[in-house]
Write an enzyme that holds these catalytic residues in place. Sequence first.
Site, PDB file in Angstrom:
ATOM      1  N   ARG A 149      24.451 -31.812 -14.303  1.00  0.00           N
ATOM      2  CA  ARG A 149      24.009 -31.540 -15.664  1.00  0.00           C
ATOM      3  C   ARG A 149      24.693 -30.259 -16.143  1.00  0.00           C
ATOM      4  O   ARG A 149      25.070 -29.400 -15.336  1.00  0.00           O
ATOM      5  CB  ARG A 149      22.498 -31.370 -15.725  1.00  0.00           C
ATOM      6  CG  ARG A 149      21.700 -32.614 -15.331  1.00  0.00           C
ATOM      7  CD  ARG A 149      20.208 -32.360 -15.456  1.00  0.00           C
ATOM      8  NE  ARG A 149      19.408 -33.556 -15.159  1.00  0.00           N
ATOM      9  CZ  ARG A 149      18.882 -33.832 -13.978  1.00  0.00           C
ATOM     10  NH1 ARG A 149      19.063 -32.990 -12.954  1.00  0.00           N
ATOM     11  NH2 ARG A 149      18.170 -34.931 -13.788  1.00  0.00           N
ATOM     12  N   LYS A 173      15.737 -30.770 -12.571  1.00  0.00           N
ATOM     13  CA  LYS A 173      14.551 -30.910 -13.406  1.00  0.00           C
ATOM     14  C   LYS A 173      13.302 -31.039 -12.539  1.00  0.00           C
ATOM     15  O   LYS A 173      13.312 -31.700 -11.511  1.00  0.00           O
ATOM     16  CB  LYS A 173      14.679 -32.149 -14.306  1.00  0.00           C
ATOM     17  CG  LYS A 173      15.655 -31.985 -15.454  1.00  0.00           C
ATOM     18  CD  LYS A 173      15.611 -33.179 -16.378  1.00  0.00           C
ATOM     19  CE  LYS A 173      16.498 -32.992 -17.585  1.00  0.00           C
ATOM     20  NZ  LYS A 173      16.439 -34.161 -18.507  1.00  0.00           N
ATOM     21  N   HIS A 238      27.481 -34.272 -20.906  1.00  0.00           N
ATOM     22  CA  HIS A 238      26.558 -35.324 -20.502  1.00  0.00           C
ATOM     23  C   HIS A 238      27.251 -36.683 -20.465  1.00  0.00           C
ATOM     24  O   HIS A 238      26.923 -37.538 -19.633  1.00  0.00           O
ATOM     25  CB  HIS A 238      25.358 -35.378 -21.442  1.00  0.00           C
ATOM     26  CG  HIS A 238      24.121 -35.898 -20.787  1.00  0.00           C
ATOM     27  ND1 HIS A 238      23.511 -35.254 -19.733  1.00  0.00           N
ATOM     28  CD2 HIS A 238      23.392 -37.024 -21.000  1.00  0.00           C
ATOM     29  CE1 HIS A 238      22.449 -35.949 -19.341  1.00  0.00           C
ATOM     30  NE2 HIS A 238      22.362 -37.029 -20.088  1.00  0.00           N
ATOM     31  N   ARG A 241      28.875 -36.933 -17.232  1.00  0.00           N
ATOM     32  CA  ARG A 241      27.871 -37.267 -16.214  1.00  0.00           C
ATOM     33  C   ARG A 241      27.598 -38.775 -16.239  1.00  0.00           C
ATOM     34  O   ARG A 241      27.487 -39.413 -15.195  1.00  0.00           O
ATOM     35  CB  ARG A 241      26.607 -36.469 -16.493  1.00  0.00           C
ATOM     36  CG  ARG A 241      25.394 -36.821 -15.623  1.00  0.00           C
ATOM     37  CD  ARG A 241      24.268 -35.830 -15.931  1.00  0.00           C
ATOM     38  NE  ARG A 241      22.948 -36.322 -15.586  1.00  0.00           N
ATOM     39  CZ  ARG A 241      22.382 -36.194 -14.379  1.00  0.00           C
ATOM     40  NH1 ARG A 241      23.063 -35.616 -13.402  1.00  0.00           N
ATOM     41  NH2 ARG A 241      21.158 -36.635 -14.159  1.00  0.00           N
ATOM     42  N   HIS A 264      17.360 -38.223 -10.576  1.00  0.00           N
ATOM     43  CA  HIS A 264      16.369 -38.907 -11.399  1.00  0.00           C
ATOM     44  C   HIS A 264      15.076 -39.099 -10.606  1.00  0.00           C
ATOM     45  O   HIS A 264      15.095 -39.651  -9.507  1.00  0.00           O
ATOM     46  CB  HIS A 264      16.876 -40.290 -11.842  1.00  0.00           C
ATOM     47  CG  HIS A 264      17.982 -40.215 -12.845  1.00  0.00           C
ATOM     48  ND1 HIS A 264      18.837 -41.272 -13.080  1.00  0.00           N
ATOM     49  CD2 HIS A 264      18.370 -39.214 -13.693  1.00  0.00           C
ATOM     50  CE1 HIS A 264      19.701 -40.926 -14.018  1.00  0.00           C
ATOM     51  NE2 HIS A 264      19.437 -39.685 -14.394  1.00  0.00           N
ATOM     52  N   TYR A 273      22.111 -47.619 -16.316  1.00  0.00           N
ATOM     53  CA  TYR A 273      23.546 -47.768 -16.121  1.00  0.00           C
ATOM     54  C   TYR A 273      23.944 -49.193 -15.757  1.00  0.00           C
ATOM     55  O   TYR A 273      25.120 -49.537 -15.806  1.00  0.00           O
ATOM     56  CB  TYR A 273      24.028 -46.807 -15.025  1.00  0.00           C
ATOM     57  CG  TYR A 273      23.900 -45.361 -15.452  1.00  0.00           C
ATOM     58  CD1 TYR A 273      24.778 -44.804 -16.366  1.00  0.00           C
ATOM     59  CD2 TYR A 273      22.860 -44.571 -14.973  1.00  0.00           C
ATOM     60  CE1 TYR A 273      24.640 -43.505 -16.789  1.00  0.00           C
ATOM     61  CE2 TYR A 273      22.722 -43.261 -15.384  1.00  0.00           C
ATOM     62  CZ  TYR A 273      23.602 -42.730 -16.294  1.00  0.00           C
ATOM     63  OH  TYR A 273      23.459 -41.438 -16.720  1.00  0.00           O
TER      64      TYR A 273
END
Length: 298
Positions: A149, A173, A238, A241, A264, A273
């Site tokens: 990120r 995150k 992004h 990414r 994630h 994806y």
Amino acid sequence: MADDDRLLIDRFLEMMAAERGASRNTLLAYRSDLDGARLIAGGLADASTAMLERLSPAWVTLSASTVARKVSALRAFYAFLEEEGLRADNPSAMLPRPITRRPLPKILSAADVDRLFGVIEARLAVDSPVPHDLRLSAFIELLYGSGLRATELVSLPRRALSGDRPFLILRGKGGQERLVPISDRARAAVAAWVSHIPPDSVWLFPSGKSHMSRIRLYQLVKALAGAAGIDPDRVSPHVLRHAFATHLLEGGADLRALQSMLGHADIGTTQIYTHVDSRRLVELVNSRHPLATMKAAR
């Protein structure tokens, strides 16, 4: 009452950081959302249902995803007040529940990525490459080669990549740690850049007294896209990414492994994806499924 609201918002955000591991960006977004709602409703701590009804007309021009985020912030805030015994009710139940769909990620083709790297390689193919081009090379190698990120990339410590270790450990995150593989190309690019960092810097990508900002990284990536003949609106950190994830999946990567590398928490986020890989999945079924080699039974 405004002072009470500010103090409660501060306490709420402290809880989000300490107990739920909310990132700095999430905390900033929640503070902005709560402050905005406080001004529109005329207060939050003692707000009635009627007062919160003022929010819907003020949000009518916003996208469903933006409204959903604001509602999420308010629901969490009032749940916190209930848990702390500061309110006996939760007036956020009447807030709108917008239906949102997860947007499909912007993607770059492998040819697009080759054009980006082509510009960098041309700039480095001189006797003495300028430090900024060495830094840009490290940026793009890490963005596309490891799926970092933007915030994770610009805030890397100077010694994040040590020796010949082909990975680094990141806290992303929600405070979740993950192991990120680093390619030989990326390690070589970082090694070429490191010698140009001031000796007293603790950051891999320093700027002033801190590290480079995400905004500056966005500017550099878009400038590179323009130099490669690609519409800058199509390219961002992004998007690179996303390209990392998409191209890995197309190359046969396991979805669970991809989830781990991207950091994630929910595999549902990673599954987005698969939309770019539907043709390949059909080909796999037709060519590798046992039924593909069996004669049709009469």
